[in-house]
Motif scaffolding. Structure first.
Motif, short mmCIF file in Angstrom:
data_model
loop_
_atom_site.label_atom_id
_atom_site.label_comp_id
_atom_site.label_asym_id
_atom_site.label_seq_id
_atom_site.Cartn_x
_atom_site.Cartn_y
_atom_site.Cartn_z
N ARG B 29 5.04 13.75 -4.49
CA ARG B 29 5.24 12.56 -3.84
C ARG B 29 4.29 12.32 -2.43
N GLY B 33 1.16 11.28 -3.48
CA GLY B 33 1.34 9.81 -3.94
C GLY B 33 1.99 9.48 -5.23
N THR B 35 4.79 8.54 -6.52
CA THR B 35 6.01 7.96 -6.37
C THR B 35 6.89 7.71 -7.46
N SER B 36 6.32 7.90 -8.83
CA SER B 36 7.28 7.81 -9.74
C SER B 36 8.37 9.03 -9.90
#
Lengths: 765, 157
Positions: B29, B33, B35-36
């Motif tokens: 995350r 990045g 973010t799933s």
């Protein structure tokens, strides 16, 4: 009534692609990496006064930026319920919370907060804060809180621990009581505290920009959130900006204001720096909201044919430490009793909401009706058993009929599918055959039974509270349009059905409607949000009105440009057509001209408010077939069928999906879910491992069915759907267990320990 | 203290600086990045953070980022093919209405990818067991099971 084809069409969810690819953004996904981190210090005593907070050691932790305690925050009491604000003081929600509390009222109450550069520093600082309490007697259940010598938890609200109480009386109950020819039944039914278990925690981050405090948060109620943050901080409501991205479930917990005001305050005192406040799963359990534990002392007088002559029901709701939704939920529990069943002669209900030193109860899917329905449906089967009647027949004799009008609220039964729901469930479950089969004497360790339960549910909150919604459609240069709402997508599929309704009302193709899913209270039209199963109904009316206005504006523009009478023109998917169906102009060309015509540009938008003064009853039932292993106290659900009358279905596939989710929640409520508190008020199972919500292994194949009616008050014939599926499952399972074993369980959940004890007591094992 | 690790994420080799204390979920995350990778409990109870590590589904909140050194990690961001076509499991989730709030969805899809990768067909009861590490509060699992059953059948049937 015939609706446009897009109504009743199972189009795929508009947000599904983003959600399967990871593109959908939730609150935590949007937080800047350099945000400061806030953590909350919680009370370790169930009731007490904070005498002192020593932060001297905690402040020395490297990376700690700020520590605030209950002695630092503004002394402003604020309400947290996701209710529309009332301009009448007597109807306003109880403002019994502070950002941090000097008088702590449950284990988990909020005493201090740390702001630090990272989680580790914040956690270290929390451990070093020393709090000195003056302990007060803790009342961890309703009876101790109601004892005459009990100290009031909130002196400013009430001089007892009763948040509020009310009595409803109709007819002469004393006359009923004195009739020797009637059978008298009296049972006490108890439901447990349960929690929502949305998979995304309650989370937020806040910063200041342009003189406003901006708060991105996981909420069902962005506009109410804005108001409450303003109230809590003593700031003008317009100086708060709330942004709601996709949210990972709410189920009512996020129909409350949780830690967002504290988050906003922490940013405010940090000079507007971005601060993130993401509470842990354990804190969600301990310190957010839960479904009220209720106790219903239920009396019924019945003639020998099974007709209810009178009922007297006392409903006690354990509200926990703070008012949250106040008396509204307990009141709802009592009101539904007179709606779902009718008494021939007299009805009395008394409802009391009681403060206790336990976690705060608030809204949870069904808003008091799962508890009341459990009691009402248990009682129906208990009476039927005594009288030797079929559970369906006794219900038919007593249940709401078409034309019913609630004597207190004036809510009318405008469309009626209850009887058909029962018949459909009867057929699908093979009730008659199975009921007869399982009625025969059973022996051995494995017993089977079939049971059912019914319910009714209102649609929205009118006339108890204001019902209002607004909607905006904005034309794009290519002839597509944005739909903007204050109503929220919380996982239920709202955005998809909103687009369907906008397409139906405006005449645009469904694909041409782009919903703005995120609400930003600076730009989104006003709406009070997702609760009370209201949005397809209340917001739906606003969308319908808005779509019709948008259609009118498009046809008027075309009429003016092409010198045709506007009344001859209509919007037909991607174009303006005349009465013969011939294309007058495509929407793309019309839009381009509207934006850029040198002789008269016009930015076509439609925005409306819909003030809703309607309400209507949705209905349904659940049929459950179970197999009980007596020795293990284990209930295996073999077959589970819900049949719903939610009026016209806007999107049948999504409606069925909603029902399945609610059934699963009802199943957990029936069999395994319970927040366990010890005598000191400490929650014992506040994790997703210890709190037993159903996994894929625990749920049978779920059958969601509908009886479609056309409600004249619904924008497209539709009525409540979101919450109802969770309501009738627990009593249906309980009643199936009653048939299987002969044991009437009057307390939820039907978990093995309780079952084994009862079976042992009865000599069954 | 930061430490550099090399791993393959969604088919691409990468080198990232991670805090030694980070879980793989935090690294994916915060450093990449992705973010799933959802955080629902951070203690391995809910399954929302499930990713594939060398083809095996793991709770990335319980898996230290450092352990991923030299490994291949896949998240739902990595499932789309070159021409942006969705993976059959993603399509099945959409078509079977298995998505509601969507928070558990990426993790469930990754477990489904692992299941499908076994190359065999499963009974519904077997699938229930295989998916029981994922909590979903919206769907009652009905349509999720339908979606995974369909994907398994389409790919391995």
């Amino acid at each position: 009534m015939a609706y446009p084809d897009i109504i009743g069409k199972s189009v795929p969810r508009v947000d599904a692609r983003d959600k399967v690819t990871g593109a959908a953004k939730y609150t935590a996904d949007l937080c800047p990496a350099n945000a400061l981190v806030a953590r909350v210090l919680h009370s370790t005593v169930a009731h007490g006064l904070v005498r002192a907070v020593d932060i001297s050691e905690a402040e020395k932790v490297p990376g700690v930026e700020k520590i605030v305690t209950c002695f630092d925050v503004p002394d402003i009491g604020f309400p947290t319920a996701g209710h529309p604000w009332s301009t009448e003081i007597s109807h306003q929600d109880i403002g019994d919370r502070r950002l941090l509390n000097r008088h702590v009222r449950y284990i988990g109450d909020d005493v201090a907060a740390v702001v630090a550069v990272d989680e580790v520093a914040a956690a270290r600082a929390l451990r070093l804060i020393r709090v000195e309490y003056e302990e007060l007697p803790a009342y961890t259940d309703v009876s101790s809180a109601l004892a005459p010598d009990a100290l009031p938890l909130h002196e400013e609200v009430s001089d007892s621990n009763i948040v509020k109480q009310h009595i409803y009386e109709a007819g002469d109950l004393d006359a009923v009581r004195s009739r020797a020819d009637l059978r008298h039944f009296r049972h006490t039914y108890r439901t447990q505290p349960a929690q929502h278990c949305h998979i995304e925690s309650a989370t937020s981050f806040a910063w200041m920009e342009g003189g406003k405090i901006c708060v991105v948060c996981s909420t069902q109620i962005p506009h109410i959130m804005r108001r409450v943050i303003g109230q809590a901080l003593g700031l003008p409501w317009g100086s708060i900006r709330v942004i709601k991205p996709y949210i990972g479930g709410g189920f009512g917990n996020k129909q409350d204001v949780l830690y967002e005001p504290l988050n906003a305050y922490l940013s405010y005192i940090m000079g507007g720096a971005c601060v993130r406040l993401e509470i842990s799963r354990e804190e969600v359990f301990t310190s957010t909201r839960q479904r009220h534990a209720e106790e219903l002392d239920y009396q019924a007088w019945v003639d020998d044919k099974g007709r209810l002559m009178g009922r007297d029901v006392l409903v006690l709701a354990q509200n926990g430490a703070y008012a949250s939704h106040g008396h509204a939920i307990c009141a709802n529990s009592s009101t539904v009793l007179r709606d779902i069943y009718n008494d021939e002669l007299a009805t009395r209900t008394e409802a009391k909401t009681v403060y206790t030193n336990t976690g705060t109860a608030g809204a949870m899917r069904g808003y008091g009706i799962p508890q009341a329905c459990f009691a009402a449906e248990c009682m129906m089967d208990d009476i039927a058993l005594e009288l030797g009647m079929d559970p369906i027949e006794i219900r038919k004799l007593n249940m709401m009929r078409p034309g019913f009008v609630d004597p207190g609220t004036g809510i009318a039964c405008n469309s009626y599918g209850l009887a058909d729901c029962i018949e459909k469930g009867r057929e699908l479950s093979r009730w008659d055959e199975k009921r007869a089969r399982y009625a025969k004497p059973q022996s051995g360790n494995i017993r089977r039974g079939i049971g059912m339960g019914i319910f009714t549910y209102k649609t929205g909150v009118y006339p108890i509270s204001l019902e209002t919604a607004s909607a905006r459609l904005v034309l794009n240069e290519d002839g597509t349009a944005q739909l903007q709402l204050g109503a929220t997508e919380i996982g239920q599929g709202g955005d998809t059905v909103f687009c369907q309704m906008a397409a139906a009302a405006s005449g645009l193709d469904f694909e041409r409607i782009h919903i703005v899913s995120f609400q930003d209270t600076d730009t989104a039209p006003f709406d009070t949000g997702a609760y009370a199963s209201r949005q397809t109904y209340v917001t739906g009316k606003a969308i319908k009105k808005c779509g019709e206005l948008f259609r009118q504006k498009l046809t008027e523009r075309a009429a003016a440009r092409f010198h045709r009478p506007a009344e001859e023109l209509t919007v037909a998917g991607d174009r303006i057509a005349d009465r013969s169906g011939a294309t007058v102009v495509t929407l793309a060309d019309l839009a381009e001209d509207a934006f850029y015509a040198l002789d008269g540009s016009e930015h076509i938008t439609a925005e409306v408010t819909s003030h809703c003064t309607d309400n209507t009853f949705a209905f349904g039932c659940c049929f459950a077939e179970v197999e009980v292993d007596l020795a293990l106290g284990r209930v295996k659900v073999l077959d589970l069928i819900n049949v719903h009358d939610s009026g016209t279905l806007i999107n049948p596939a999504l409606a069925a999906a909603q029902v399945e989710g609610g059934m699963s929640m009802g199943l957990g409520y029936a069999l395994s879910e319970e927040m366990l508190y010890n005598g000191e008020g400490r929650l014992l199972n506040g994790t997703l491992l210890d709190y037993k919500l159903p996994t894929a292994l625990d749920v049978p194949d779920l059958k969601a069915e509908f009886v479609v009616t056309d409600d004249p008050t619904g924008p497209f014939g539709n009525k409540a759907l979101g919450e109802p599926p969770a309501i009738p499952v627990a009593p249906a399972i309980r009643n199936a267990v009653l048939q299987a074993t002969g044991v009437a369980f009057n307390e939820l959940p039907l978990e093995p320990k309780r079952l084994v004890a009862a079976f042992s007591e009865r000599g069954l094992i | 203290m930061l430490q550099i690790i090399k791993l393959t994420v969604n088919g691409k080799p990468c080198e990232i600086a991670v805090d030694r204390r980070w879980s793989l979920a935090e690294a994916l995350r915060q450093a990449l990045g992705l973010t799933s990778v959802k955080k629902g409990c951070e203690v391995g109870e809910c399954g929302a953070c499930t990713v594939l590590v060398d083809g095996k589904a793991v709770d990335s909140c319980l898996y230290l980022a450092l352990w991923a050194e030299g490994k291949s990690v896949v998240t739902v961001e990595g499932l789309k093919s070159g021409d942006n076509d969705l993976h059959p499991i993603q399509k099945a989730f959409i078509e079977e209405c298995a998505v509601q709030c969507g928070f558990c969805t990426p993790g469930l899809i990754m477990s489904a990818v692992e299941i499908v990768g076994e190359g065999r067909v499963y009974s519904r009861d077997e699938l229930r067991k295989l998916l029981s590490g994922h909590l979903c509060r919206c769907t009652g699992y009905e349509n999720i099971l339908n979606a995974v059953e369909r994907a398994v059948r389409e790919i391995n049937g």
